[in-house]
Design a protein around this motif. Structure first.
Motif, PDB file in Angstrom:
ATOM      1  N   ALA A  84       0.825  -1.204   0.000  1.00 47.23           N
ATOM      2  CA  ALA A  84       0.000   0.000   0.000  1.00 47.23           C
ATOM      3  C   ALA A  84       0.864   1.260   0.000  1.00 47.23           C
ATOM      4  O   ALA A  84       0.570   2.222  -0.717  1.00 47.23           O
ATOM      5  CB  ALA A  84      -0.928  -0.002   1.212  1.00 47.23           C
ATOM      6  N   LEU A  85       1.932   1.253   0.764  1.00 45.03           N
ATOM      7  CA  LEU A  85       2.836   2.403   0.808  1.00 45.03           C
ATOM      8  C   LEU A  85       3.526   2.611  -0.532  1.00 45.03           C
ATOM      9  O   LEU A  85       3.650   3.738  -1.016  1.00 45.03           O
ATOM     10  CB  LEU A  85       3.876   2.206   1.910  1.00 45.03           C
ATOM     11  N   LEU A  86       3.946   1.519  -1.162  1.00 44.12           N
ATOM     12  CA  LEU A  86       4.644   1.621  -2.442  1.00 44.12           C
ATOM     13  C   LEU A  86       3.727   2.065  -3.577  1.00 44.12           C
ATOM     14  O   LEU A  86       4.183   2.652  -4.553  1.00 44.12           O
ATOM     15  CB  LEU A  86       5.302   0.289  -2.796  1.00 44.12           C
ATOM     16  N   VAL A  87       2.444   1.807  -3.468  1.00 47.06           N
ATOM     17  CA  VAL A  87       1.501   2.241  -4.500  1.00 47.06           C
ATOM     18  C   VAL A  87       0.941   3.626  -4.169  1.00 47.06           C
ATOM     19  O   VAL A  87       0.711   4.435  -5.061  1.00 47.06           O
ATOM     20  CB  VAL A  87       0.367   1.207  -4.657  1.00 47.06           C
ATOM     21  N   LEU A  88       0.750   3.918  -2.891  1.00 47.69           N
ATOM     22  CA  LEU A  88       0.168   5.196  -2.493  1.00 47.69           C
ATOM     23  C   LEU A  88       1.115   6.367  -2.740  1.00 47.69           C
ATOM     24  O   LEU A  88       0.667   7.440  -3.154  1.00 47.69           O
ATOM     25  CB  LEU A  88      -0.220   5.141  -1.010  1.00 47.69           C
ATOM     26  N   ALA A  89       2.406   6.189  -2.524  1.00 49.41           N
ATOM     27  CA  ALA A  89       3.367   7.280  -2.736  1.00 49.41           C
ATOM     28  C   ALA A  89       3.367   7.769  -4.183  1.00 49.41           C
ATOM     29  O   ALA A  89       3.268   8.977  -4.425  1.00 49.41           O
ATOM     30  CB  ALA A  89       4.756   6.858  -2.286  1.00 49.41           C
ATOM     31  N   PRO A  90       3.444   6.882  -5.194  1.00 45.50           N
ATOM     32  CA  PRO A  90       3.366   7.394  -6.568  1.00 45.50           C
ATOM     33  C   PRO A  90       1.993   7.953  -6.921  1.00 45.50           C
ATOM     34  O   PRO A  90       1.898   8.910  -7.690  1.00 45.50           O
ATOM     35  CB  PRO A  90       3.672   6.183  -7.446  1.00 45.50           C
ATOM     36  N   ALA A  91       0.945   7.382  -6.351  1.00 48.80           N
ATOM     37  CA  ALA A  91      -0.396   7.881  -6.649  1.00 48.80           C
ATOM     38  C   ALA A  91      -0.565   9.310  -6.146  1.00 48.80           C
ATOM     39  O   ALA A  91      -1.143  10.158  -6.839  1.00 48.80           O
ATOM     40  CB  ALA A  91      -1.447   6.965  -6.032  1.00 48.80           C
ATOM     41  N   GLY A 124       3.623  15.908  -9.709  1.00 44.40           N
ATOM     42  CA  GLY A 124       4.437  15.746 -10.898  1.00 44.40           C
ATOM     43  C   GLY A 124       5.888  16.147 -10.703  1.00 44.40           C
ATOM     44  O   GLY A 124       6.286  16.661  -9.655  1.00 44.40           O
ATOM     45  N   GLY A 125       6.702  15.908 -11.718  1.00 45.84           N
ATOM     46  CA  GLY A 125       8.099  16.325 -11.730  1.00 45.84           C
ATOM     47  C   GLY A 125       8.943  15.741 -10.620  1.00 45.84           C
ATOM     48  O   GLY A 125       8.875  14.553 -10.315  1.00 45.84           O
ATOM     49  N   MET A 126       9.750  16.604 -10.038  1.00 47.50           N
ATOM     50  CA  MET A 126      10.701  16.182  -9.011  1.00 47.50           C
ATOM     51  C   MET A 126       9.997  15.746  -7.726  1.00 47.50           C
ATOM     52  O   MET A 126      10.480  14.844  -7.039  1.00 47.50           O
ATOM     53  CB  MET A 126      11.673  17.341  -8.733  1.00 47.50           C
ATOM     54  N   VAL A 127       8.879  16.370  -7.417  1.00 50.31           N
ATOM     55  CA  VAL A 127       8.131  15.979  -6.212  1.00 50.31           C
ATOM     56  C   VAL A 127       7.662  14.535  -6.342  1.00 50.31           C
ATOM     57  O   VAL A 127       7.683  13.776  -5.367  1.00 50.31           O
ATOM     58  CB  VAL A 127       6.945  16.936  -5.975  1.00 50.31           C
ATOM     59  N   PHE A 128       7.262  14.147  -7.540  1.00 52.31           N
ATOM     60  CA  PHE A 128       6.842  12.769  -7.787  1.00 52.31           C
ATOM     61  C   PHE A 128       7.976  11.799  -7.495  1.00 52.31           C
ATOM     62  O   PHE A 128       7.792  10.801  -6.794  1.00 52.31           O
ATOM     63  CB  PHE A 128       6.367  12.638  -9.242  1.00 52.31           C
ATOM     64  N   VAL A 187       1.504   2.561 -11.742  1.00 50.44           N
ATOM     65  CA  VAL A 187       0.712   3.763 -11.505  1.00 50.44           C
ATOM     66  C   VAL A 187       0.819   4.721 -12.686  1.00 50.44           C
ATOM     67  O   VAL A 187      -0.191   5.262 -13.153  1.00 50.44           O
ATOM     68  CB  VAL A 187       1.145   4.441 -10.182  1.00 50.44           C
ATOM     69  N   CYS A 188       2.029   4.926 -13.197  1.00 48.95           N
ATOM     70  CA  CYS A 188       2.211   5.855 -14.320  1.00 48.95           C
ATOM     71  C   CYS A 188       1.515   5.376 -15.587  1.00 48.95           C
ATOM     72  O   CYS A 188       0.779   6.130 -16.236  1.00 48.95           O
ATOM     73  CB  CYS A 188       3.690   6.066 -14.596  1.00 48.95           C
ATOM     74  N   VAL A 189       1.746   4.143 -15.944  1.00 51.01           N
ATOM     75  CA  VAL A 189       1.145   3.607 -17.167  1.00 51.01           C
ATOM     76  C   VAL A 189      -0.372   3.479 -17.001  1.00 51.01           C
ATOM     77  O   VAL A 189      -1.134   3.759 -17.932  1.00 51.01           O
ATOM     78  CB  VAL A 189       1.803   2.259 -17.544  1.00 51.01           C
ATOM     79  N   GLY A 190      -0.815   3.101 -15.828  1.00 45.68           N
ATOM     80  CA  GLY A 190      -2.254   2.996 -15.576  1.00 45.68           C
ATOM     81  C   GLY A 190      -2.960   4.337 -15.712  1.00 45.68           C
ATOM     82  O   GLY A 190      -4.052   4.425 -16.287  1.00 45.68           O
ATOM     83  N   ARG A 191      -2.339   5.398 -15.199  1.00 49.47           N
ATOM     84  CA  ARG A 191      -2.944   6.719 -15.332  1.00 49.47           C
ATOM     85  C   ARG A 191      -2.996   7.157 -16.790  1.00 49.47           C
ATOM     86  O   ARG A 191      -3.993   7.702 -17.250  1.00 49.47           O
ATOM     87  CB  ARG A 191      -2.172   7.749 -14.525  1.00 49.47           C
ATOM     88  N   GLU A 192      -1.924   6.921 -17.517  1.00 50.92           N
ATOM     89  CA  GLU A 192      -1.904   7.310 -18.931  1.00 50.92           C
ATOM     90  C   GLU A 192      -2.931   6.505 -19.735  1.00 50.92           C
ATOM     91  O   GLU A 192      -3.571   7.045 -20.625  1.00 50.92           O
ATOM     92  CB  GLU A 192      -0.510   7.132 -19.519  1.00 50.92           C
TER      93      GLU A 192
END
Length: 140
Positions: A34-41, A47-51, A85-90
């Protein structure tokens, strides 16, 4: 002899194990995932460096809090979670055409790669530091 709370060496003596101080509590595999998926979400909103920083921070926190035997789950799972997460959002934002989905997958992979590289480097550094610290404590 009956087992009463006052007798020695019985389950009801009220003896508690000493508390461990100075060590973070270990977390379960579900919480790590959950932590590994929630952080990118969450990082997707900034976006950018904050991501990249949120992804690396979440994965590093997971690597610190997991048991030493569970590090081999965190190291490969962190970049895969970011990619998903990235590919899923796109893909979610893509149009219904096949070419639009192919472009969305490529765009998601391009956006995910820098964060995946930073996250992998950060979690590997945490794993290495934990190993060095464990060896030093074993020698002492």
């Amino acid at each position: 002899m009956p087992h009463s709370p006052g007798t020695r060496n019985t389950p009801g003596t009220g003896h508690r194990a000493p508390a461990r101080r100075g060590r973070p509590q270990q977390i379960t595999a579900g919480r790590v995932t959950a932590l590994l998926v929630l952080a990118p979400a969450v990082g997707m909103f900034f976006g950018g460096m904050v991501f990249a920083v949120l992804c690396a921070g979440g994965a590093s926190l997971a690597a610190v809090r997991v048991r030493p035997a569970g590090l081999w789950w965190v190291l490969p799972l962190a970049p895969v979670a970011i990619w998903t997460v990235c590919v899923g959002r796109e893909l979610f934002d893509a149009s219904g055409s096949r070419s639009g989905q192919a472009v969305a997958v490529a765009r998601g992979m391009i956006e995910a790669f820098p964060a995946m590289a930073v996250t992998l480097a950060a979690t590997a550094a945490v794993a290495l530091l934990r190993r060095v610290a464990r060896r030093r404590s074993a020698r002492a």
